[in-house]
Design a protein around this motif. Structure first.
Motif, PDB file in Angstrom:
ATOM      1  N   LYS A   1       7.222  -3.741  90.123  1.00 53.69           N
ATOM      2  CA  LYS A   1       6.732  -3.270  91.409  1.00 53.69           C
ATOM      3  C   LYS A   1       7.898  -2.823  92.309  1.00 53.69           C
ATOM      4  O   LYS A   1       7.816  -1.790  92.975  1.00 53.69           O
ATOM      5  CB  LYS A   1       5.918  -4.369  92.103  1.00 53.69           C
ATOM      6  N   LEU A   2       8.974  -3.575  92.315  1.00 52.36           N
ATOM      7  CA  LEU A   2      10.114  -3.248  93.171  1.00 52.36           C
ATOM      8  C   LEU A   2      10.929  -2.071  92.648  1.00 52.36           C
ATOM      9  O   LEU A   2      11.540  -1.353  93.421  1.00 52.36           O
ATOM     10  CB  LEU A   2      11.022  -4.475  93.345  1.00 52.36           C
ATOM     11  N   LEU A   3      10.926  -1.880  91.356  1.00 51.17           N
ATOM     12  CA  LEU A   3      11.765  -0.819  90.774  1.00 51.17           C
ATOM     13  C   LEU A   3      11.040   0.500  90.569  1.00 51.17           C
ATOM     14  O   LEU A   3      11.678   1.512  90.289  1.00 51.17           O
ATOM     15  CB  LEU A   3      12.370  -1.292  89.447  1.00 51.17           C
TER      16      LEU A   3
ATOM     17  N   PRO B   1      16.890  -3.859  96.202  1.00 43.78           N
ATOM     18  CA  PRO B   1      15.881  -4.927  96.321  1.00 43.78           C
ATOM     19  C   PRO B   1      16.404  -6.253  95.770  1.00 43.78           C
ATOM     20  O   PRO B   1      17.176  -6.276  94.805  1.00 43.78           O
ATOM     21  CB  PRO B   1      14.707  -4.434  95.487  1.00 43.78           C
TER      22      PRO B   1
ATOM     23  N   LEU C   1      18.583  -3.909  91.086  1.00 46.60           N
ATOM     24  CA  LEU C   1      17.825  -5.046  91.602  1.00 46.60           C
ATOM     25  C   LEU C   1      18.656  -6.308  91.404  1.00 46.60           C
ATOM     26  O   LEU C   1      19.350  -6.438  90.391  1.00 46.60           O
ATOM     27  CB  LEU C   1      16.494  -5.183  90.854  1.00 46.60           C
TER      28      LEU C   1
ATOM     29  N   ARG D   1       6.436  -8.376  89.169  1.00 51.60           N
ATOM     30  CA  ARG D   1       7.133  -8.325  90.456  1.00 51.60           C
ATOM     31  C   ARG D   1       8.355  -7.407  90.378  1.00 51.60           C
ATOM     32  O   ARG D   1       8.614  -6.636  91.292  1.00 51.60           O
ATOM     33  CB  ARG D   1       7.578  -9.727  90.908  1.00 51.60           C
TER      34      ARG D   1
ATOM     35  N   ASN E   1      13.275  -9.140  99.281  1.00 56.56           N
ATOM     36  CA  ASN E   1      12.098  -8.289  99.145  1.00 56.56           C
ATOM     37  C   ASN E   1      10.932  -9.021  98.503  1.00 56.56           C
ATOM     38  O   ASN E   1       9.785  -8.612  98.636  1.00 56.56           O
ATOM     39  CB  ASN E   1      12.434  -7.057  98.311  1.00 56.56           C
ATOM     40  N   ASP E   2      11.249 -10.101  97.779  1.00 50.40           N
ATOM     41  CA  ASP E   2      10.208 -10.874  97.108  1.00 50.40           C
ATOM     42  C   ASP E   2      10.747 -12.277  96.841  1.00 50.40           C
ATOM     43  O   ASP E   2      11.960 -12.512  96.878  1.00 50.40           O
ATOM     44  CB  ASP E   2       9.796 -10.201  95.797  1.00 50.40           C
TER      45      ASP E   2
ATOM     46  N   ILE F   1      15.078 -10.257  94.680  1.00 54.00           N
ATOM     47  CA  ILE F   1      14.079 -11.294  94.436  1.00 54.00           C
ATOM     48  C   ILE F   1      14.824 -12.623  94.463  1.00 54.00           C
ATOM     49  O   ILE F   1      15.832 -12.786  93.774  1.00 54.00           O
ATOM     50  CB  ILE F   1      13.378 -11.123  93.081  1.00 54.00           C
TER      51      ILE F   1
END
Length: 119
Positions: free
Chosen positions: A116-118, A78, A49, A113, A98-99, A80
Motif C-alpha cells: 500500500k505504501l509503495l 515512508p 521504505l 501494508r 506512515n504506518d 513503518i
C-alpha cells in the motif's frame, strides 16, 4: 523497477523472517540491527521504505523515525514502525511514521501494508 526496503530490527529471527518474506515478494533488502548500522548503509543507498523496530540496542525507533522524517534526504521515504507494545503506536504516528504494525504480525498483513505504501 525493484523497490528497496531497509529493515532496522535487532532481533535476528524477526529480521530473517522479514528478509525471506520480502525477498519472496520481489523486494530488494537492506538489513540493519542498530541505528549506527542503518546510518552507515544510508551512505551507500537510500531505500524506498523503512521498517523500524522501536526497541533497539542504540536507540528508540520512534526517535529514529523523527530523525529520518526531519532529514532532507529521507523525509519523503515512508516509514513503518513495529513494536510488541501497542503503547508505541501513538508515539510512532506522532514521530511521523506512515504506518504502525503490532508484533507479532501476520505475514500477509505486513505485505499488504508495505504494498500500500509503495504503490
Amino acid at each position: 523497477m525493484i523497490k528497496r526496503i531497509h529493515v532496522l530490527e535487532d532481533d535476528e529471527d524477526i529480521r530473517y523472517i522479514i528478509g525471506v518474506l520480502l525477498k519472496d515478494e520481489g523486494y530488494e533488502l537492506q538489513l540493519s540491527s542498530s541505528f549506527d548500522e542503518l546510518k552507515s548503509k544510508l551512505k551507500d543507498s537510500v531505500p524506498d521504505l523503512f521498517i523500524l523496530d522501536v526497541m533497539l540496542p542504540d536507540g528508540d525507533g520512534t526517535d529514529i523515525c523523527t530523525d529520518l522524517k526531519t532529514d532532507a534526504f529521507t523525509k519523503h521515504i515512508p516509514i513503518i514502525v513495529m513494536s510488541a507494545n501497542d503503547k508505541n503506536k501513538e508515539r510512532s504516528i506522532a514521530a511521523g511514521a506512515n504506518d504502525y504494525i503490532s508484533k507479532p504480525f501476520d505475514i500477509d498483513y505486513i505485505v499488504k501494508r508495505i504494498n500500500k505504501l509503495l504503490n
